[in-house]
Design a protein around this motif. Structure first.
Motif: not given
Length: 62
Positions: A1-21
């Motif tokens: 991926m060439t575009n940086e993802i906003d750190p807040t969005v990364n935190q949201a993704i990490a939260g989904v990763w932790q709770s929905h694997q």
């Protein structure tokens, strides 16, 4: 991926990763949409699918 993802969005993704694997892919993608939207972010539809599928499969690395 060439575009940086906003750190807040990364935190949201990490939260989904932790709770929905291991859950159904469509469920993870839906929750991912809501989590990113809740922090005021947006991803390309392909990114929601790619990340959501990886989380569901257990192959996503935050």
């Amino acid at each position: 991926m060439t575009n940086e993802i906003d750190p807040t969005v990364n935190q949201a993704i990490a939260g989904v990763w932790q709770s929905h694997q291991g859950l159904a892919t469509d469920q993870v993608i839906s929750v991912l949409h809501e989590a990113v939207k809740a922090v005021g972010g947006k991803l390309d539809e392909d990114e929601y699918t790619r990340i959501g599928t990886a989380i569901a499969d257990g192959t996503y690395t935050p």
